[in-house]
Design an enzyme around this catalytic site. Structure first.
Site, PDB file in Angstrom:
ATOM      1  N   HIS A  97      24.496  17.866  -0.811  1.00  0.00           N
ATOM      2  CA  HIS A  97      24.471  19.172  -1.491  1.00  0.00           C
ATOM      3  C   HIS A  97      23.503  20.123  -0.776  1.00  0.00           C
ATOM      4  O   HIS A  97      23.808  21.297  -0.567  1.00  0.00           O
ATOM      5  CB  HIS A  97      23.986  19.026  -2.938  1.00  0.00           C
ATOM      6  CG  HIS A  97      24.859  18.172  -3.806  1.00  0.00           C
ATOM      7  ND1 HIS A  97      24.459  16.945  -4.273  1.00  0.00           N
ATOM      8  CD2 HIS A  97      26.103  18.372  -4.292  1.00  0.00           C
ATOM      9  CE1 HIS A  97      25.423  16.435  -5.024  1.00  0.00           C
ATOM     10  NE2 HIS A  97      26.433  17.261  -5.054  1.00  0.00           N
TER      11      HIS A  97
ATOM     12  N   GLU B 256      21.038  15.045  -0.260  1.00  0.00           N
ATOM     13  CA  GLU B 256      21.009  15.808   1.003  1.00  0.00           C
ATOM     14  C   GLU B 256      22.365  16.417   1.362  1.00  0.00           C
ATOM     15  O   GLU B 256      22.428  17.384   2.116  1.00  0.00           O
ATOM     16  CB  GLU B 256      20.490  14.933   2.151  1.00  0.00           C
ATOM     17  CG  GLU B 256      18.985  14.703   2.130  1.00  0.00           C
ATOM     18  CD  GLU B 256      18.168  15.968   2.423  1.00  0.00           C
ATOM     19  OE1 GLU B 256      18.589  16.783   3.269  1.00  0.00           O
ATOM     20  OE2 GLU B 256      17.109  16.145   1.779  1.00  0.00           O
TER      21      GLU B 256
HETATM   22  P1  AMP Z   1      29.848  17.120  -6.023  1.00  0.00           P
HETATM   23  O1  AMP Z   1      28.617  17.550  -6.718  1.00  0.00           O
HETATM   24  O2  AMP Z   1      29.896  15.647  -5.744  1.00  0.00           O
HETATM   25  O3  AMP Z   1      31.110  17.655  -6.634  1.00  0.00           O
HETATM   26  O4  AMP Z   1      29.783  17.776  -4.578  1.00  0.00           O
HETATM   27  C1  AMP Z   1      29.572  19.155  -4.412  1.00  0.00           C
HETATM   28  C2  AMP Z   1      29.870  19.516  -2.987  1.00  0.00           C
HETATM   29  O5  AMP Z   1      29.022  18.748  -2.124  1.00  0.00           O
HETATM   30  C3  AMP Z   1      31.309  19.195  -2.585  1.00  0.00           C
HETATM   31  O6  AMP Z   1      31.813  20.230  -1.749  1.00  0.00           O
HETATM   32  C4  AMP Z   1      31.163  17.902  -1.822  1.00  0.00           C
HETATM   33  O7  AMP Z   1      32.181  17.712  -0.851  1.00  0.00           O
HETATM   34  C5  AMP Z   1      29.817  18.101  -1.156  1.00  0.00           C
HETATM   35  N1  AMP Z   1      29.241  16.804  -0.778  1.00  0.00           N
HETATM   36  C6  AMP Z   1      29.111  15.711  -1.559  1.00  0.00           C
HETATM   37  N2  AMP Z   1      28.594  14.684  -0.850  1.00  0.00           N
HETATM   38  C7  AMP Z   1      28.411  15.147   0.409  1.00  0.00           C
HETATM   39  C8  AMP Z   1      27.917  14.574   1.615  1.00  0.00           C
HETATM   40  N3  AMP Z   1      27.486  13.315   1.680  1.00  0.00           N
HETATM   41  N4  AMP Z   1      27.883  15.355   2.710  1.00  0.00           N
HETATM   42  C9  AMP Z   1      28.306  16.649   2.674  1.00  0.00           C
HETATM   43  N5  AMP Z   1      28.777  17.242   1.574  1.00  0.00           N
HETATM   44  C10 AMP Z   1      28.831  16.511   0.452  1.00  0.00           C
END
Ligand code: AMP
Length: 284
Positions: A37, A35
């Protein structure tokens, strides 16, 4: 939704939108969507005419001994979720597409931002953020979005990317969206997949610790050390020995001793079972 892998297909798919001056939004991800993402994708969908999601597990931001191989991957499930959210273009480049033989360049933000917290050499080290800024710079150059969306969950990453964009004059607006949490407070993360049932319960202490810090600040506590101690106590009560709990200026990550009205990031990292988890809250 169109799914593309090569930079050439990406450019070709975006050419008409660019010609017509349509507003292009980019959501960079490493996949295994949750959620958090989806909240970024939804925001992109409501504010942009063309929504591009990149999915790339970037090897250069993983250190030796980190979880690159184990990192959860689910391209098929992710494509379904992206399609259901109305994404226009899903870009899933292979490693060779972004790092062909001979690749020899990096984008590096100063260690005042990238050598602290997660970037401390005792922890993931500044090379983690060099990997992040280099790949994000490439994603920006390939997609040329008007706006790109990031999560506050990775608070230091958001600060570092804002700095890079400002310093290198990338013509892109950065939007940082709030951390999405499970009931009980645990911040959603692809790495939560590493947690067993009992560990997941224990991991809730990270958000409890940050809530306690925010509460102390809200009640008028000005000493950063006292606020950090409050959060640390909450972690220790759950049997968690944090890698760090720190109070830093939310804009430049300089250390903070006293809260003085400027936004302050209380950031925590801790290993819980097989997962290294990070979380943060902004107080002032
Ligand atoms: P990642 O796939 O983990 O590299 O994350 C991709 C994007 O989603 C990054 O900008 C993260 O900061 C964001 N993201 C990851 N987890 C969350 C979360 N729980 N709430 C909001 N954004 C998130």
């Amino acid at each position: 939704m169109r799914t593309v892998r090569s930079k050439a297909e990406l450019r070709e798919s975006l050419a008409p939108a660019r010609r017509e001056g349509r507003r292009i939004g980019l959501v960079p991800t490493m996949g295994s969507f949750h959620e958090g993402h989806l909240s970024l994708i939804r925001r992109a969908r409501e504010s942009c005419e063309v929504v591009v999601v990149s999915l790339f597990v970037n090897p250069t931001q993983f250190g030796e001994g980190e979880d690159l191989e184990a990192y959860p991957r689910d391209e098929v499930g992710d494509a379904e979720l992206a399609e259901a959210e109305g994404v226009d273009l899903l870009w899933m480049p292979g490693t060779d597409e972004l790092y062909p033989d001979g690749f020899a360049t990096a984008v590096e933000v100063d260690e005042r931002l990238t050598g602290v917290l997660d970037g401390d050499p005792e922890r993931r080290g500044p090379s983690h953020f060099r990997g992040v800024t280099t790949v994000v710079a490439k994603l920006f150059n390939c997609v040329q979005p008007d706006v790109a969306f990031f999560g506050q969950k990775d608070g230091q990453q958001a600060v570092v990317i804002r700095r890079m964009v400002a310093d290198l004059d990338f013509p892109v607006a950065i939007e940082v969206l709030p951390t999405v949490r499970e009931e009980g407070g645990l911040a959603l993360s692809s790495r939560n997949a590493y947690l067993g049932e009992a560990e997941r319960e224990r991991a809730k202490a990270l958000s409890r610790a940050l809530a306690a810090a925010a509460e102390a600040a809200g009640a008028g506590e000005r000493s950063a050390a006292a606020i950090v101690a409050r959060a640390t106590e909450e972690l220790r009560n759950a049997g968690i020995d944090p890698e760090y709990v720190e109070a830093r200026d939310a804009e430049d990550l300089s250390p903070v001793a006293e809260l003085n009205g400027r936004p302050v990031m209380i950031a925590v990292a801790a290993r819980v079972g097989g997962a290294r988890l990070i979380d943060n809250v902004i107080v002032n």
